[in-house]
Design a protein around this motif. Structure first.
Motif, PDB file in Angstrom:
ATOM      1  N   ILE A  66       7.834  23.964   7.086  1.00 52.74           N
ATOM      2  CA  ILE A  66       6.695  24.153   7.909  1.00 52.74           C
ATOM      3  C   ILE A  66       5.861  23.628   8.721  1.00 52.74           C
ATOM      4  O   ILE A  66       6.547  21.752   8.711  1.00 52.74           O
ATOM      5  CB  ILE A  66       5.907  23.442   6.271  1.00 52.74           C
ATOM      6  N   TYR A  67       5.143  23.603   9.469  1.00 51.72           N
ATOM      7  CA  TYR A  67       4.096  23.277  10.527  1.00 51.72           C
ATOM      8  C   TYR A  67       2.949  22.557  10.208  1.00 51.72           C
ATOM      9  O   TYR A  67       2.587  23.387   9.596  1.00 51.72           O
ATOM     10  CB  TYR A  67       4.107  24.190  11.658  1.00 51.72           C
ATOM     11  N   TYR A  68       2.685  21.772  10.840  1.00 52.57           N
ATOM     12  CA  TYR A  68       1.272  20.109  10.437  1.00 52.57           C
ATOM     13  C   TYR A  68       0.585  20.145  11.701  1.00 52.57           C
ATOM     14  O   TYR A  68       1.454  19.949  12.712  1.00 52.57           O
ATOM     15  CB  TYR A  68       1.900  19.207   9.394  1.00 52.57           C
ATOM     16  N   CYS A  69      -0.397  20.267  11.705  1.00 50.04           N
ATOM     17  CA  CYS A  69      -1.764  20.117  12.679  1.00 50.04           C
ATOM     18  C   CYS A  69      -2.105  18.425  12.241  1.00 50.04           C
ATOM     19  O   CYS A  69      -2.111  18.312  11.033  1.00 50.04           O
ATOM     20  CB  CYS A  69      -2.192  20.758  13.503  1.00 50.04           C
ATOM     21  N   ALA A  70      -2.282  18.382  12.962  1.00 49.95           N
ATOM     22  CA  ALA A  70      -3.178  16.872  12.226  1.00 49.95           C
ATOM     23  C   ALA A  70      -3.650  16.164  13.485  1.00 49.95           C
ATOM     24  O   ALA A  70      -3.761  16.262  15.041  1.00 49.95           O
ATOM     25  CB  ALA A  70      -1.828  15.697  11.926  1.00 49.95           C
ATOM     26  N   GLY A  71      -5.004  14.870  13.179  1.00 52.34           N
ATOM     27  CA  GLY A  71      -5.476  14.464  14.488  1.00 52.34           C
ATOM     28  C   GLY A  71      -5.426  13.107  13.858  1.00 52.34           C
ATOM     29  O   GLY A  71      -5.134  12.257  13.209  1.00 52.34           O
TER      30      GLY A  71
ATOM     31  N   ARG B 251       3.315  10.029  19.036  1.00 50.81           N
ATOM     32  CA  ARG B 251       4.700  10.697  18.721  1.00 50.81           C
ATOM     33  C   ARG B 251       5.548  10.363  16.847  1.00 50.81           C
ATOM     34  O   ARG B 251       6.354  10.726  16.686  1.00 50.81           O
ATOM     35  CB  ARG B 251       5.761   9.463  19.005  1.00 50.81           C
ATOM     36  N   VAL B 252       3.776   9.162  16.059  1.00 53.22           N
ATOM     37  CA  VAL B 252       4.091   9.262  14.836  1.00 53.22           C
ATOM     38  C   VAL B 252       3.256   9.358  14.146  1.00 53.22           C
ATOM     39  O   VAL B 252       2.508   9.587  14.181  1.00 53.22           O
ATOM     40  CB  VAL B 252       4.883   7.489  14.921  1.00 53.22           C
ATOM     41  N   THR B 253       4.167   9.366  12.957  1.00 52.60           N
ATOM     42  CA  THR B 253       2.820  10.067  11.756  1.00 52.60           C
ATOM     43  C   THR B 253       1.189   9.535  11.165  1.00 52.60           C
ATOM     44  O   THR B 253       0.888   9.364  10.983  1.00 52.60           O
ATOM     45  CB  THR B 253       4.066  10.895  10.245  1.00 52.60           C
ATOM     46  N   ARG B 254       2.083   8.254  11.301  1.00 51.88           N
ATOM     47  CA  ARG B 254       1.013   7.238  10.998  1.00 51.88           C
ATOM     48  C   ARG B 254       0.039   6.748  12.053  1.00 51.88           C
ATOM     49  O   ARG B 254      -1.340   6.041  11.519  1.00 51.88           O
ATOM     50  CB  ARG B 254       1.957   5.853  10.911  1.00 51.88           C
ATOM     51  N   SER B 255       0.269   7.357  13.021  1.00 50.46           N
ATOM     52  CA  SER B 255      -0.773   7.574  13.749  1.00 50.46           C
ATOM     53  C   SER B 255      -2.212   8.538  13.185  1.00 50.46           C
ATOM     54  O   SER B 255      -3.464   8.380  14.232  1.00 50.46           O
ATOM     55  CB  SER B 255      -0.784   7.455  15.082  1.00 50.46           C
ATOM     56  N   TYR B 256      -2.161   9.588  12.279  1.00 52.47           N
ATOM     57  CA  TYR B 256      -2.473  10.141  12.409  1.00 52.47           C
ATOM     58  C   TYR B 256      -3.793  10.078  10.706  1.00 52.47           C
ATOM     59  O   TYR B 256      -2.922   9.745  10.180  1.00 52.47           O
ATOM     60  CB  TYR B 256      -1.919  11.641  12.252  1.00 52.47           C
ATOM     61  N   ALA B 257      -4.454  10.143  11.254  1.00 53.15           N
ATOM     62  CA  ALA B 257      -5.729  10.051  10.386  1.00 53.15           C
ATOM     63  C   ALA B 257      -6.109  11.489   9.259  1.00 53.15           C
ATOM     64  O   ALA B 257      -6.971  11.296   8.299  1.00 53.15           O
ATOM     65  CB  ALA B 257      -6.612   9.536  11.069  1.00 53.15           C
ATOM     66  N   VAL B 258      -5.728  12.808   9.791  1.00 55.37           N
ATOM     67  CA  VAL B 258      -6.413  13.913   9.052  1.00 55.37           C
ATOM     68  C   VAL B 258      -5.023  14.528   9.393  1.00 55.37           C
ATOM     69  O   VAL B 258      -4.907  15.183  10.410  1.00 55.37           O
ATOM     70  CB  VAL B 258      -7.698  14.337  10.281  1.00 55.37           C
ATOM     71  N   TRP B 259      -4.966  15.862   8.214  1.00 60.21           N
ATOM     72  CA  TRP B 259      -3.514  16.594   8.662  1.00 60.21           C
ATOM     73  C   TRP B 259      -3.897  17.681   7.855  1.00 60.21           C
ATOM     74  O   TRP B 259      -5.442  18.111   6.864  1.00 60.21           O
ATOM     75  CB  TRP B 259      -2.540  15.776   6.910  1.00 60.21           C
ATOM     76  N   GLY B 260      -3.380  18.880   7.832  1.00 62.07           N
ATOM     77  CA  GLY B 260      -3.508  20.578   7.530  1.00 62.07           C
ATOM     78  C   GLY B 260      -2.935  20.462   6.775  1.00 62.07           C
ATOM     79  O   GLY B 260      -2.263  19.605   6.561  1.00 62.07           O
ATOM     80  N   GLN B 261      -2.906  22.125   6.223  1.00 57.94           N
ATOM     81  CA  GLN B 261      -2.174  21.804   4.496  1.00 57.94           C
ATOM     82  C   GLN B 261      -0.700  22.509   4.830  1.00 57.94           C
ATOM     83  O   GLN B 261       0.194  22.696   4.122  1.00 57.94           O
ATOM     84  CB  GLN B 261      -2.732  22.782   3.948  1.00 57.94           C
ATOM     85  N   GLY B 262      -0.284  22.904   6.314  1.00 58.25           N
ATOM     86  CA  GLY B 262       1.149  23.626   7.173  1.00 58.25           C
ATOM     87  C   GLY B 262       1.089  24.376   6.774  1.00 58.25           C
ATOM     88  O   GLY B 262      -0.153  25.422   6.159  1.00 58.25           O
TER      89      GLY B 262
END
Length: 123
Positions: free
Chosen positions: A93-98, A105-116
């Motif tokens: 599953i591919y997710y975009c994030a902001g 490169r780390v997930t904790r940096s991202y505040a907003v995520w798509g549904q995948g």
């Protein structure tokens, strides 16, 4: 605030191509570094690619470098992931994030995520 929705996943044979899109709504899209992550069943979510507000010099994981290309179009509030020479191990599953933080490169940096969106690559 921004909300993200991914499009373009599907089933493709090994060696084929897909293009994923991520459409953002809100007024702060250009302020975000945008990233793509993927998650296979039973595995951790992993970094794929990221691109700055200006759209230059995207960052790529070694596993996709030379095969995937990320781009963004701020006038359309959209980021893209062009995936070529797909392999079965790209299935996830591919997710975009902001992100508003520098470590892309780390997930904790991202505040907003798509549904995948599901990408499946067959042998």
């Amino acid at each position: 605030q921004v909300q993200l929705v991914e499009f373009g996943g599907g089933l493709v044979q090994a060696g084929g191509s897909l293009r994923l899109s991520c459409v953002a709504s809100g007024h702060t899209f250009s302020s975000y570094t945008m990233g793509w992550f993927r998650q296979a069943p039973g595995k951790e979510r992993e970094f794929v690619s990221a691109i700055s507000w200006g759209g230059g010099s995207p960052d790529y994981a070694d596993s996709v470098k030379g095969r995937f290309t990320m781009s963004r179009d701020n006038t359309k509030n959209t980021v893209y992931l062009q995936m070529n020479m797909l392999k079965p191990e790209d299935t996830a599953i591919y997710y975009c994030a902001g992100s508003l933080l520098p470590n892309v490169r780390v997930t904790r940096s991202y505040a907003v995520w798509g549904q995948g969106t599901q990408v499946t690559v067959s042998s």
